[in-house]
Design a protein around this motif. Structure first.
Motif, mmCIF file in Angstrom:
data_model
loop_
_atom_site.group_PDB
_atom_site.id
_atom_site.type_symbol
_atom_site.label_atom_id
_atom_site.label_comp_id
_atom_site.label_asym_id
_atom_site.label_seq_id
_atom_site.Cartn_x
_atom_site.Cartn_y
_atom_site.Cartn_z
ATOM 1 N N CYS A 95 -19.862 37.978 -29.779
ATOM 2 C CA CYS A 95 -20.036 38.497 -28.422
ATOM 3 C C CYS A 95 -20.232 37.322 -27.470
ATOM 4 O O CYS A 95 -20.831 36.317 -27.832
ATOM 5 N N GLY A 96 -19.745 37.486 -26.267
ATOM 6 C CA GLY A 96 -19.862 36.446 -25.262
ATOM 7 C C GLY A 96 -18.855 36.720 -24.174
ATOM 8 O O GLY A 96 -18.444 37.869 -23.976
ATOM 9 N N THR A 97 -18.440 35.663 -23.496
ATOM 10 C CA THR A 97 -17.474 35.836 -22.409
ATOM 11 C C THR A 97 -16.622 34.587 -22.215
ATOM 12 O O THR A 97 -17.044 33.481 -22.535
ATOM 13 N N ILE A 98 -15.446 34.798 -21.684
ATOM 14 C CA ILE A 98 -14.563 33.690 -21.322
ATOM 15 C C ILE A 98 -15.116 33.076 -20.043
ATOM 16 O O ILE A 98 -15.422 33.782 -19.082
ATOM 17 N N ILE A 99 -15.244 31.738 -20.037
ATOM 18 C CA ILE A 99 -15.747 31.049 -18.850
ATOM 19 C C ILE A 99 -14.715 30.095 -18.255
ATOM 20 O O ILE A 99 -14.970 29.473 -17.233
ATOM 21 N N GLY A 100 -13.561 29.995 -18.881
ATOM 22 C CA GLY A 100 -12.513 29.135 -18.358
ATOM 23 C C GLY A 100 -11.264 29.226 -19.203
ATOM 24 O O GLY A 100 -11.292 29.774 -20.301
ATOM 25 N N PHE A 101 -10.173 28.694 -18.672
ATOM 26 C CA PHE A 101 -8.924 28.709 -19.435
ATOM 27 C C PHE A 101 -7.955 27.651 -18.929
ATOM 28 O O PHE A 101 -8.094 27.129 -17.824
ATOM 29 N N ILE A 102 -6.973 27.370 -19.773
ATOM 30 C CA ILE A 102 -5.842 26.510 -19.431
ATOM 31 C C ILE A 102 -4.585 27.309 -19.740
ATOM 32 O O ILE A 102 -4.454 27.881 -20.825
ATOM 33 N N CYS A 103 -3.681 27.343 -18.778
ATOM 34 C CA CYS A 103 -2.463 28.130 -18.898
ATOM 35 C C CYS A 103 -1.261 27.237 -18.632
ATOM 36 O O CYS A 103 -1.217 26.564 -17.598
ATOM 37 N N SER A 104 -0.302 27.232 -19.557
ATOM 38 C CA SER A 104 0.881 26.377 -19.427
ATOM 39 C C SER A 104 2.138 27.113 -19.865
ATOM 40 O O SER A 104 2.066 28.081 -20.614
ATOM 41 N N THR A 105 3.263 26.603 -19.415
ATOM 42 C CA THR A 105 4.562 27.044 -19.909
ATOM 43 C C THR A 105 5.428 25.810 -20.133
ATOM 44 O O THR A 105 5.170 24.756 -19.566
ATOM 45 N N ARG A 106 6.443 25.979 -20.967
ATOM 46 C CA ARG A 106 7.376 24.892 -21.220
ATOM 47 C C ARG A 106 8.600 25.030 -20.330
ATOM 48 O O ARG A 106 9.007 26.127 -19.980
ATOM 49 N N CYS A 107 9.180 23.890 -19.997
ATOM 50 C CA CYS A 107 10.383 23.873 -19.159
ATOM 51 C C CYS A 107 11.214 22.639 -19.504
ATOM 52 O O CYS A 107 10.726 21.716 -20.156
ATOM 53 N N LYS A 108 12.447 22.641 -19.048
ATOM 54 C CA LYS A 108 13.350 21.518 -19.321
ATOM 55 C C LYS A 108 13.338 20.473 -18.223
ATOM 56 O O LYS A 108 13.711 19.332 -18.452
ATOM 57 N N SER A 109 12.947 20.888 -17.007
ATOM 58 C CA SER A 109 12.904 19.932 -15.909
ATOM 59 C C SER A 109 11.647 20.166 -15.087
ATOM 60 O O SER A 109 11.087 21.256 -15.080
ATOM 61 N N TYR A 110 11.247 19.135 -14.393
ATOM 62 C CA TYR A 110 10.023 19.160 -13.595
ATOM 63 C C TYR A 110 10.359 19.620 -12.180
ATOM 64 O O TYR A 110 10.288 18.863 -11.228
ATOM 65 N N THR A 111 10.768 20.896 -12.083
ATOM 66 C CA THR A 111 11.079 21.480 -10.779
ATOM 67 C C THR A 111 10.325 22.798 -10.644
ATOM 68 O O THR A 111 10.023 23.452 -11.649
ATOM 69 N N ALA A 112 10.042 23.191 -9.420
ATOM 70 C CA ALA A 112 9.315 24.442 -9.175
ATOM 71 C C ALA A 112 10.072 25.627 -9.773
ATOM 72 O O ALA A 112 9.471 26.521 -10.372
ATOM 73 N N GLU A 113 11.380 25.636 -9.628
ATOM 74 C CA GLU A 113 12.187 26.744 -10.144
ATOM 75 C C GLU A 113 12.132 26.817 -11.673
ATOM 76 O O GLU A 113 11.973 27.893 -12.246
ATOM 77 N N ALA A 114 12.247 25.681 -12.333
ATOM 78 C CA ALA A 114 12.229 25.658 -13.798
ATOM 79 C C ALA A 114 10.886 26.080 -14.367
ATOM 80 O O ALA A 114 10.808 26.636 -15.462
#
Length: 173
Positions: A95-114
């Protein structure tokens, strides 16, 4: 004031589960300006399509936190967790609670659209969010969470769990 070492000793790091999304959204919405907050559906998409890259800090036994008892209030033992730098499988529900997180995705290029979608064959891991609930900031939680996150990504790579290895991790600002 919380004792940082005592606090860190009560945190486990684990993958975010679908039932954790409301709690993650709650923390993010309270932490970012409205125009920078990912929607609940965006977080659901990322958890579904990039689950291995969506991890959280779970504070064990924190019944004083308003988030306790809400989604994210217990953690399942069906997957392994990181505790004090070790991967652990538990035989009980915590028992407890989430106090933070890290969220990521993979992409092929470093662009906002990708970076809008997760591309499992992308060599770049783009971190969208690193967020800690306000009352737990400046206690070393984010640093510990990032250390665990990088170690978890290295474990994924080293055990051959990824079809395409990542070349770099970038923080999106």
């Amino acid at each position: 004031n919380r004792d940082p070492s005592s606090l860190l000793n009560r945190i486990i790091f684990r993958s975010v589960q679908p039932t954790d999304i409301p709690r993650c959204y709650q923390i993010q919405a309270a932490s970012y300006p409205e125009d920078e907050t990912a929607s609940k559906s965006t977080l659901q998409y990322r958890q579904h399509h990039a689950a291995a890259f969506f991890r959280c800090a779970f504070l064990v036994g924190d019944s004083s936190n308003p988030g306790s008892g809400s989604p994210g209030g217990t953690t399942s033992t069906s997957s392994s967790i990181s505790y004090q730098g070790r991967s652990v499988n538990l035989g009980a529900t915590l028992c407890g609670t989430i106090i933070g997180f890290i969220c990521s995705t993979r992409c092929k290029s470093y662009t906002a659209e990708a970076m809008k979608v997760h591309d499992a064959s992308g060599k770049i891991l783009g971190i969208h969010s690193v967020v800690i609930e306000e009352q737990y900031r400046n206690c070393g939680v984010a640093s510990a969470m990032l250390q665990d996150y990088v170690a978890a990504m290295e474990r994924l790579t080293n055990k051959g769990a990824l079809k395409v290895k990542m070349s770099k991790i970038v923080l999106l600002a």
